[in-house]
Scaffold this motif. Structure first.
Motif, PDB file in Angstrom:
ATOM      1  N   LYS A 202       0.828  -1.212   0.000  1.00 44.99           N
ATOM      2  CA  LYS A 202       0.000   0.000   0.000  1.00 44.99           C
ATOM      3  C   LYS A 202       0.857   1.255   0.000  1.00 44.99           C
ATOM      4  O   LYS A 202       0.517   2.255  -0.621  1.00 44.99           O
ATOM      5  N   ARG A 203       1.971   1.180   0.685  1.00 40.18           N
ATOM      6  CA  ARG A 203       2.832   2.352   0.815  1.00 40.18           C
ATOM      7  C   ARG A 203       3.592   2.671  -0.484  1.00 40.18           C
ATOM      8  O   ARG A 203       3.771   3.831  -0.828  1.00 40.18           O
ATOM      9  N   PHE A 204       4.030   1.623  -1.191  1.00 38.00           N
ATOM     10  CA  PHE A 204       4.942   1.843  -2.319  1.00 38.00           C
ATOM     11  C   PHE A 204       4.380   1.471  -3.684  1.00 38.00           C
ATOM     12  O   PHE A 204       5.078   1.635  -4.681  1.00 38.00           O
ATOM     13  N   GLN A 205       3.127   0.975  -3.767  1.00 37.24           N
ATOM     14  CA  GLN A 205       2.620   0.586  -5.072  1.00 37.24           C
ATOM     15  C   GLN A 205       2.494   1.771  -6.022  1.00 37.24           C
ATOM     16  O   GLN A 205       2.779   1.657  -7.214  1.00 37.24           O
ATOM     17  N   ASP A 206       2.085   2.920  -5.512  1.00 41.53           N
ATOM     18  CA  ASP A 206       1.954   4.102  -6.363  1.00 41.53           C
ATOM     19  C   ASP A 206       3.291   4.785  -6.612  1.00 41.53           C
ATOM     20  O   ASP A 206       3.374   5.688  -7.445  1.00 41.53           O
ATOM     21  N   ALA A 207       4.319   4.362  -5.890  1.00 33.63           N
ATOM     22  CA  ALA A 207       5.656   4.922  -6.101  1.00 33.63           C
ATOM     23  C   ALA A 207       6.412   4.127  -7.161  1.00 33.63           C
ATOM     24  O   ALA A 207       7.597   4.343  -7.362  1.00 33.63           O
ATOM     25  N   GLY A 208       5.737   3.196  -7.810  1.00 35.88           N
ATOM     26  CA  GLY A 208       6.352   2.457  -8.895  1.00 35.88           C
ATOM     27  C   GLY A 208       6.582   0.987  -8.626  1.00 35.88           C
ATOM     28  O   GLY A 208       7.025   0.259  -9.504  1.00 35.88           O
ATOM     29  N   LEU A 209       6.285   0.519  -7.416  1.00 34.14           N
ATOM     30  CA  LEU A 209       6.509  -0.890  -7.091  1.00 34.14           C
ATOM     31  C   LEU A 209       5.642  -1.798  -7.950  1.00 34.14           C
ATOM     32  O   LEU A 209       6.100  -2.825  -8.450  1.00 34.14           O
ATOM     33  N   ARG A 210       4.383  -1.407  -8.158  1.00 35.30           N
ATOM     34  CA  ARG A 210       3.468  -2.199  -8.987  1.00 35.30           C
ATOM     35  C   ARG A 210       4.016  -2.318 -10.420  1.00 35.30           C
ATOM     36  O   ARG A 210       4.095  -3.401 -10.975  1.00 35.30           O
ATOM     37  N   ASP A 211       4.423  -1.200 -10.998  1.00 38.53           N
ATOM     38  CA  ASP A 211       4.937  -1.210 -12.371  1.00 38.53           C
ATOM     39  C   ASP A 211       6.250  -1.981 -12.469  1.00 38.53           C
ATOM     40  O   ASP A 211       6.486  -2.701 -13.431  1.00 38.53           O
ATOM     41  N   LEU A 212       7.104  -1.840 -11.468  1.00 34.44           N
ATOM     42  CA  LEU A 212       8.381  -2.551 -11.442  1.00 34.44           C
ATOM     43  C   LEU A 212       8.164  -4.057 -11.474  1.00 34.44           C
ATOM     44  O   LEU A 212       8.831  -4.776 -12.218  1.00 34.44           O
ATOM     45  N   CYS A 213       7.207  -4.538 -10.684  1.00 28.23           N
ATOM     46  CA  CYS A 213       6.919  -5.978 -10.617  1.00 28.23           C
ATOM     47  C   CYS A 213       6.482  -6.520 -11.959  1.00 28.23           C
ATOM     48  O   CYS A 213       6.948  -7.572 -12.400  1.00 28.23           O
ATOM     49  N   VAL A 214       5.578  -5.799 -12.594  1.00 24.74           N
ATOM     50  CA  VAL A 214       5.010  -6.275 -13.860  1.00 24.74           C
ATOM     51  C   VAL A 214       6.023  -6.155 -14.982  1.00 24.74           C
ATOM     52  O   VAL A 214       6.248  -7.105 -15.748  1.00 24.74           O
TER      53      VAL A 214
END
Length: 170
Positions: free
Chosen positions: A121-133
């Motif tokens: 929740k803390r880092f998904q909008d900081a690019g963690l979600r995009d980095l994973c994919v």
């Protein structure tokens, strides 16, 4: 920390023909001589009632007190899943004097899931979600579950890989 740095440096030494196992495998190999002391875990008798009911949680706490008294212990630890932990907390708050010697803990699995969810929740909008994919670590359809702490194995794998990548950059 020293063992983690040694592991990282050995992983970095030969990136093309990787002979050093992943973080988990390396820790298993390094700690194979550590003596493991077996704990004694006891389970309460089966209670024929729905678990989420407050009366059931109250009965679990009462049985814990009975066990504590029969074993002549000063305190007893009760490990519960996340839903029962929340209800047990309410019961203990209402009856603080009665359950003052009962220590409740949320199980390790649910604690880790909460931590993974917090990081997501803390880092998904900081690019963690995009980095994973984009790195191909997690499929687009599974990334939401990983960020919310519901896909445990995938999330642990992600965080091990992120740890290695960040240590490599450091």
């Amino acid at each position: 920390m020293k063992k983690n740095c040694v592991w990282l440096l050995t992983r970095m030494s030969d990136t093309e023909a990787q002979t050093v196992s992943s973080w988990t495998g390396c820790n298993i190999q390094v700690r194979d001589e550590v003596t493991v002391v077996q704990d004694s875990v006891g389970y309460l008798p089966t209670i024929n009632a729905p678990a989420p009911q407050m009366s059931t949680v109250n009965e679990v706490l009462n049985q814990s007190i009975n066990i504590m008294q029969s074993l002549e212990l000063n305190t007893i630890v009760c490990v519960l899943d996340q839903a029962l932990y929340a209800k047990a907390t309410e019961v203990i708050w209402k009856h603080q004097q009665k359950f003052k010697n009962v220590i409740i803990r949320m199980g390790v699995f649910h604690t880790i899931c909460c931590l993974i969810s917090t990081i997501g929740k803390r880092f998904q909008d900081a690019g963690l979600r995009d980095l994973c994919v984009e790195a191909g670590i997690i499929a687009d359809g599974s990334v939401a579950g990983v960020m919310e702490g519901r896909k445990y194995n995938r999330a642990v794998r992600l965080h091990e890989l992120l740890y290695e990548a960040f240590m490599w950059l450091a």
